[in-house]
Design a protein around this motif. Structure first.
Motif, PDB file in Angstrom:
ATOM      1  N   GLY A 288      34.859  -2.223   2.622  1.00 37.51           N
ATOM      2  CA  GLY A 288      35.694  -1.524   1.642  1.00 37.51           C
ATOM      3  C   GLY A 288      37.096  -2.090   1.593  1.00 37.51           C
ATOM      4  N   LEU A 289      38.056  -1.223   1.317  1.00 31.87           N
ATOM      5  CA  LEU A 289      39.445  -1.627   1.159  1.00 31.87           C
ATOM      6  C   LEU A 289      40.294  -0.856   2.170  1.00 31.87           C
ATOM      7  CD1 LEU A 289      41.432  -3.263  -0.748  1.00 31.87           C
ATOM      8  CD2 LEU A 289      41.792  -1.098  -1.921  1.00 31.87           C
ATOM      9  N   ALA A 290      41.027  -1.594   3.028  1.00 30.73           N
ATOM     10  CA  ALA A 290      41.836  -0.964   4.060  1.00 30.73           C
ATOM     11  C   ALA A 290      43.049  -0.270   3.443  1.00 30.73           C
ATOM     12  CB  ALA A 290      42.291  -1.998   5.080  1.00 30.73           C
ATOM     13  N   VAL A 291      43.360   0.930   3.955  1.00 31.29           N
ATOM     14  CA  VAL A 291      44.512   1.698   3.465  1.00 31.29           C
ATOM     15  C   VAL A 291      45.261   2.305   4.646  1.00 31.29           C
ATOM     16  CG1 VAL A 291      43.549   2.256   1.212  1.00 31.29           C
ATOM     17  CG2 VAL A 291      43.079   3.763   3.152  1.00 31.29           C
ATOM     18  N   SER A 292      46.527   2.604   4.417  1.00 34.73           N
ATOM     19  CA  SER A 292      47.363   3.289   5.397  1.00 34.73           C
ATOM     20  C   SER A 292      47.897   4.560   4.746  1.00 34.73           C
ATOM     21  CB  SER A 292      48.523   2.388   5.837  1.00 34.73           C
ATOM     22  OG  SER A 292      49.295   3.024   6.833  1.00 34.73           O
ATOM     23  N   LEU A 293      47.732   5.709   5.424  1.00 34.30           N
ATOM     24  CA  LEU A 293      48.089   7.006   4.853  1.00 34.30           C
ATOM     25  C   LEU A 293      49.186   7.653   5.681  1.00 34.30           C
ATOM     26  CD1 LEU A 293      44.441   8.378   4.437  1.00 34.30           C
ATOM     27  CD2 LEU A 293      45.717   6.908   2.857  1.00 34.30           C
ATOM     28  N   LEU A 294      50.180   8.194   5.010  1.00 35.92           N
ATOM     29  CA  LEU A 294      51.296   8.846   5.685  1.00 35.92           C
ATOM     30  C   LEU A 294      51.272  10.347   5.405  1.00 35.92           C
ATOM     31  CD1 LEU A 294      53.928   8.651   7.339  1.00 35.92           C
ATOM     32  CD2 LEU A 294      55.138   8.293   5.167  1.00 35.92           C
TER      33      LEU A 294
ATOM     34  N   PRO B  46      52.781  -3.779  10.841  1.00 39.45           N
ATOM     35  CA  PRO B  46      51.918  -4.671  10.057  1.00 39.45           C
ATOM     36  C   PRO B  46      50.448  -4.257  10.119  1.00 39.45           C
ATOM     37  CG  PRO B  46      53.462  -5.924  11.391  1.00 39.45           C
ATOM     38  CD  PRO B  46      53.580  -4.499  11.839  1.00 39.45           C
ATOM     39  N   MET B  47      49.759  -4.410   8.988  1.00 38.16           N
ATOM     40  CA  MET B  47      48.316  -4.168   8.944  1.00 38.16           C
ATOM     41  C   MET B  47      47.616  -5.508   9.159  1.00 38.16           C
ATOM     42  SD  MET B  47      47.563  -1.294   6.004  1.00 38.16           S
ATOM     43  CE  MET B  47      45.849  -1.109   6.524  1.00 38.16           C
ATOM     44  N   LEU B  48      47.223  -5.764  10.394  1.00 41.67           N
ATOM     45  CA  LEU B  48      46.617  -7.042  10.735  1.00 41.67           C
ATOM     46  C   LEU B  48      45.140  -7.057  10.376  1.00 41.67           C
ATOM     47  CD1 LEU B  48      48.229  -7.573  14.263  1.00 41.67           C
ATOM     48  CD2 LEU B  48      49.060  -8.386  12.039  1.00 41.67           C
ATOM     49  N   SER B  49      44.621  -8.251  10.124  1.00 43.34           N
ATOM     50  CA  SER B  49      43.189  -8.423   9.930  1.00 43.34           C
ATOM     51  C   SER B  49      42.537  -8.615  11.289  1.00 43.34           C
ATOM     52  CB  SER B  49      42.916  -9.648   9.058  1.00 43.34           C
ATOM     53  OG  SER B  49      43.517  -9.511   7.787  1.00 43.34           O
ATOM     54  N   LEU B  50      41.227  -8.415  11.361  1.00 45.42           N
ATOM     55  CA  LEU B  50      40.518  -8.595  12.620  1.00 45.42           C
ATOM     56  C   LEU B  50      39.926  -9.998  12.699  1.00 45.42           C
ATOM     57  CD1 LEU B  50      38.607  -5.211  13.025  1.00 45.42           C
ATOM     58  CD2 LEU B  50      40.821  -5.867  13.946  1.00 45.42           C
ATOM     59  N   GLU B  51      39.876 -10.509  13.905  1.00 42.00           N
ATOM     60  CA  GLU B  51      39.208 -11.792  14.139  1.00 42.00           C
ATOM     61  C   GLU B  51      37.714 -11.609  13.900  1.00 42.00           C
ATOM     62  OE1 GLU B  51      38.170 -14.776  17.903  1.00 42.00           O
ATOM     63  OE2 GLU B  51      39.621 -13.131  18.152  1.00 42.00           O
ATOM     64  N   ASN B  52      37.072 -12.576  13.267  1.00 38.39           N
ATOM     65  CA  ASN B  52      35.654 -12.485  12.956  1.00 38.39           C
ATOM     66  C   ASN B  52      34.808 -13.216  13.982  1.00 38.39           C
ATOM     67  OD1 ASN B  52      35.932 -10.979  10.572  1.00 38.39           O
ATOM     68  ND2 ASN B  52      36.344 -12.822   9.367  1.00 38.39           N
ATOM     69  N   GLY B  53      33.638 -12.680  14.241  1.00 42.53           N
ATOM     70  CA  GLY B  53      32.632 -13.351  15.065  1.00 42.53           C
ATOM     71  C   GLY B  53      31.313 -13.356  14.330  1.00 42.53           C
TER      72      GLY B  53
ATOM     73  N   THR C 293      47.888 -12.330  17.625  1.00 44.14           N
ATOM     74  CA  THR C 293      48.380 -13.537  16.980  1.00 44.14           C
ATOM     75  C   THR C 293      49.193 -13.091  15.765  1.00 44.14           C
ATOM     76  OG1 THR C 293      46.504 -13.767  15.460  1.00 44.14           O
ATOM     77  CG2 THR C 293      46.253 -14.694  17.672  1.00 44.14           C
ATOM     78  N   ALA C 294      49.606 -14.034  14.945  1.00 41.18           N
ATOM     79  CA  ALA C 294      50.374 -13.683  13.747  1.00 41.18           C
ATOM     80  C   ALA C 294      49.541 -12.864  12.778  1.00 41.18           C
ATOM     81  CB  ALA C 294      50.889 -14.946  13.065  1.00 41.18           C
ATOM     82  N   LYS C 295      48.210 -12.989  12.855  1.00 44.47           N
ATOM     83  CA  LYS C 295      47.356 -12.321  11.871  1.00 44.47           C
ATOM     84  C   LYS C 295      46.368 -11.330  12.457  1.00 44.47           C
ATOM     85  CE  LYS C 295      47.481 -16.053   8.419  1.00 44.47           C
ATOM     86  NZ  LYS C 295      46.659 -16.981   7.611  1.00 44.47           N
ATOM     87  N   THR C 296      45.976 -11.506  13.728  1.00 47.80           N
ATOM     88  CA  THR C 296      44.898 -10.678  14.278  1.00 47.80           C
ATOM     89  C   THR C 296      45.251 -10.135  15.662  1.00 47.80           C
ATOM     90  OG1 THR C 296      43.803 -12.580  15.306  1.00 47.80           O
ATOM     91  CG2 THR C 296      43.162 -12.042  13.058  1.00 47.80           C
ATOM     92  N   PRO C 297      44.831  -8.895  15.974  1.00 50.25           N
ATOM     93  CA  PRO C 297      44.998  -8.378  17.337  1.00 50.25           C
ATOM     94  C   PRO C 297      43.960  -9.007  18.266  1.00 50.25           C
ATOM     95  CG  PRO C 297      43.850  -6.773  15.972  1.00 50.25           C
ATOM     96  CD  PRO C 297      44.233  -7.906  15.059  1.00 50.25           C
ATOM     97  N   ARG C 298      44.336  -9.212  19.534  1.00 52.19           N
ATOM     98  CA  ARG C 298      43.417  -9.829  20.498  1.00 52.19           C
ATOM     99  C   ARG C 298      42.532  -8.798  21.196  1.00 52.19           C
ATOM    100  NH1 ARG C 298      44.591 -15.121  21.419  1.00 52.19           N
ATOM    101  NH2 ARG C 298      46.664 -15.896  20.844  1.00 52.19           N
ATOM    102  N   TRP C 299      42.709  -7.501  20.851  1.00 53.50           N
ATOM    103  CA  TRP C 299      41.931  -6.459  21.513  1.00 53.50           C
ATOM    104  C   TRP C 299      40.727  -6.003  20.683  1.00 53.50           C
ATOM    105  CZ3 TRP C 299      42.454  -2.664  17.968  1.00 53.50           C
ATOM    106  CH2 TRP C 299      43.655  -2.591  17.257  1.00 53.50           C
TER     107      TRP C 299
ATOM    108  N   ARG D 230      46.402  -2.537   2.054  1.00 56.54           N
ATOM    109  CA  ARG D 230      46.821  -3.509   3.060  1.00 56.54           C
ATOM    110  C   ARG D 230      47.807  -4.521   2.471  1.00 56.54           C
ATOM    111  NH1 ARG D 230      44.229  -5.528   7.542  1.00 56.54           N
ATOM    112  NH2 ARG D 230      42.176  -4.835   6.863  1.00 56.54           N
ATOM    113  N   GLY D 231      47.550  -4.956   1.234  1.00 56.82           N
ATOM    114  CA  GLY D 231      48.400  -5.975   0.624  1.00 56.82           C
ATOM    115  C   GLY D 231      48.355  -7.258   1.425  1.00 56.82           C
TER     116      GLY D 231
END
Length: 693
Positions: free
Chosen positions: A121-127, A83-90, A304-310, A139-140
């Motif tokens: 910008g726009l997040a992308v994943s490249l293979l 999954p391409m998670l979003s980051l928590e904002n501060g 979490t379901a949407k964001t990494p805690r690191w 990201r979708g």
């Protein structure tokens, strides 16, 4: 020219691909070009010629594939490997300290943190497989992304082949963005064409990457930075800092500005440092990201379901300031549009001093109730374009004056008009000096005829002294006339004369884009040049014929038809042709009719034997016009794999539908017919390829 053997061509193609890839990396990633554009173009032209002579040697990662392939009917949804998670904002120091405290509680210590700038910008994943780029997703929704592989291939800084031939799969993630300069140029072009402006570089990048036509994406000059490895046959990458260094080694563009922060104080200092420094960067950053540098700790910290805690994305607040409107002036553009511009008391904003802001039109002035003398709140949209956010009504003292656009053009005095359905007031006088100045600047600009040395001040003098009254007058300038201008020396005059001579060789598409036809920018000009091949054919085309060309449509067709119906425009084009400019493509005219002359061919679905662009080029050579829509005039509908809604429309319209195999058979028969009837020297019709850069 003698066509080399297959073996010779294969060896030369390999050398050219490697050389072009190296120069693209130097130019677009390292910003250290070693060769001129002309040399690069000659290498690319040689490669194009060899690949055209030996099409079985064309590979997906060839530099020639960057120019944009076939348009697609929609983007396929593909599930992400992870999954391409979003980051928590501060948004505050308290938010940052809370994040650091949580990490310390979970790990029992606060490890070093990787500080990275957050690109808007726009997040992308490249293979990559075996070191070659094979697929790219947006990201979708985080689980499923859209397959935008063809569009990603057009991004020059993205390597199609890695610098090391890695075995297996490599998945990397990053951000596609648009540089400030390219964003400003794109919006300036759209404003001249009176198209809606992009709100910020992020919206422009996202909209450009999701274009159904990769050629449009290619024209938008997108860039990319990579920052994460998701799946890879790599060992020993234990930290985020090591990942960034490894990405650089493989040839990926990696954003500068990274720092390793040893503790919380250094992390906060990093955020504070870039609060102002970010404005000096050539791209927009709306914040910075803090990541735990130790990758092994990521699993312990979890998500979490949407964001990494690191990781935490710290967002800088938008910068807004108050200033005063000293005056509102009127600018006259090359299409005659009268634009109100607010002159402001100078105010430092997002890294520069702002002294003016466009108010766009009278409706905008009225909606915001902007008056001369008002105290206003200003900001930079996307940290680039100054705009008035709101008026401080409470600060008014009664001295403020309402503003109305004038009933006459402030430059030439012609009565201004507002056409039905338009928000702008316009000067109708085509000979208006302001319109001529702006038209000449556009004509000479890099994206048009690229006449080096013909800048704003030179253009203004040429118009003010009456030396140039039409576009064609440029090509009748001589050294003596140029030396009449202020601060014009012998060398500068000679350079301009040479630049004018060089510009005569520009392709037809560049000339059409330079003419400044409303709604007909660079991409539309390219389409028109390919569809009609000459100014003469384009001028003779009816509005209906123009509208049926794929990528044109009724609004653009009406504008183009009106331009060529104008007698003054026709006279100018005739003069340009007599003065030696290219008003047609390099096509050999046939003395016998082309087999599919004037017929319309519609493609739907995916072709297997060639790209859609290559198939369209073949039918154009037979005299046909590729079309995006099925109509009563459609000659043939070619249904490839995964054919879309056009197939249903074709059936409903009782149009002739063929599969790809039948299509190529019909093409072959038509080409054989032409060769059997055409005189020697006219056995085929060729279409010149356009500059891939």
């Amino acid at each position: 020219m003698t066509v080399p053997s297959r073996g010779e061509a294969s060896r030369r193609i390999a050398i050219l691909r490697e050389e072009l890839a190296r120069h693209e990396h130097l130019y677009y990633v390292l910003d250290r070009p070693e060769i001129s554009d002309d040399v690069y173009d000659s290498l690319m032209t040689e490669l194009l010629g060899l690949e055209r002579a030996w099409p079985d040697l064309v590979e997906p990662d060839s530099p020639t594939r960057r120019v944009g392939g076939r348009p697609v009917e929609g983007f396929e949804k593909v599930e992400h490997a992870a999954p391409m998670l979003s980051l928590e904002n501060g948004f505050s120091e308290e938010d940052v300290r809370a994040f650091l405290a949580r990490v310390e509680r979970t790990l029992g210590r606060l490890p070093p943190l990787s500080g990275e700038l957050k690109i808007d910008g726009l997040a992308v994943s490249l293979l990559y497989e075996e070191g070659r780029f094979v697929r790219g997703l947006t990201r979708g929704d985080g689980r499923f992304g859209e397959d935008v592989t063809s569009n990603l291939r057009t991004i020059r800084s993205l390597p199609l082949r890695l610098r090391e031939a890695l075995p297996g799969r490599l998945e990397v993630r990053g951000e596609v963005y648009m540089k400030k300069e390219d964003f400003a140029s794109l919006n300036a072009e759209r404003e001249e064409e009176e198209l809606p402006l992009f709100a910020n570089p992020r919206n422009a990048a996202a909209g450009s990457l999701r274009q159904l036509d990769p050629a449009v994406t290619a024209s938008r000059r997108l860039s990319v930075y990579l920052y994460q490895i998701v799946e890879a046959p790599l060992q020993g990458l234990t930290s985020q800092s090591a990942v960034l260094e490894r990405l650089r080694e493989l040839g990926f563009p990696v954003q500068p500005g990274h720092a390793l922060c040893r503790d919380g104080d250094e992390a906060l200092a990093y955020l504070e440092r870039w609060k102002e420094e970010r404005f000096s960067l050539p791209y927009v950053t709306d914040g910075a990201v803090l990541k735990v540098d130790d990758i092994a700790a990521w699993e312990t910290l979890g998500a979490t379901a949407k964001t990494p805690r690191w990781a935490l994305a710290f967002k800088y607040p938008p910068e807004e300031k108050k200033t005063r409107i000293r005056e509102i002036i009127v600018s006259v553009g090359r299409t005659g549009a009268l634009t109100p511009v607010a002159l402001l008391d100078p105010v430092p904003l997002s890294g520069s001093v702002v002294q003016r802001a466009s108010l766009h039109n009278q409706d905008e002035v009225d909606r915001k109730d902007v008056r001369i003398g008002d105290r206003v709140i200003v900001r930079k949209a996307g940290e680039i374009i100054p705009e008035i956010v709101a008026v401080d009504v409470e600060a008014r003292d009664g001295s403020e004056r309402p503003f109305r656009l004038p009933e006459r053009c402030p430059v030439c005095g012609a009565s201004s008009v507002r056409l039905p359905g338009e928000a702008v007031l316009r000067c109708p006088n085509r000979s208006c000096p302001a319109q001529l100045r702006e038209g000449l600047r556009h004509f000479a600009s890099r994206g048009a005829m690229d006449i080096r040395g013909l800048g704003e001040k030179i253009v203004a003098q040429l118009v003010d002294r009456g030396l140039v009254t039409t576009l064609a007058d440029l090509y009748e300038l001589d050294r003596e006339k140029l030396l009449m201008l202020e601060r014009m020396g012998e060398k500068s005059a000679s350079n301009i004369i040479q630049a004018l001579e060089t510009s005569k060789k520009r392709p037809l598409a560049r000339l059409l884009a330079a003419l400044g036809i409303r709604y007909a920018g660079a991409r539309v000009a390219e389409i028109l040049a390919q569809a009609f091949g000459s100014v003469e054919a384009l001028a003779a085309a009816s509005e209906e014929t123009l509208a049926d060309v794929d990528g044109v449509g009724p609004v653009i067709a009406a504008s183009v038809a009106a331009f060529f119906a104008d007698e003054a425009n026709r006279r100018t084009l005739d003069r340009l042709a007599r003065l030696g400019l290219r008003t047609s493509e390099a096509r050999r005219a046939a003395s016998v009719p082309l087999p599919w002359e004037g017929r319309r061919v519609v493609f739907t679905g995916e072709l297997q034997r060639a790209t859609r662009a290559e198939a369209e080029e073949r039918v154009r050579a037979l005299g046909a016009l590729p079309s995006s829509s099925v109509s009563a005039k459609t000659f043939l509908v070619v249904a490839g794999e995964k054919a879309g809604g056009k197939l249903d429309k074709a059936r409903a319209a009782s149009a002739a539908i063929v599969d790809e195999e039948t299509f190529w058979r019909l093409v072959g028969e038509a080409e054989d017919l032409f060769r059997s009837t055409a005189p020697e020297g006219e056995k085929e019709v060729t279409v010149e390829n356009h500059d891939p850069r």
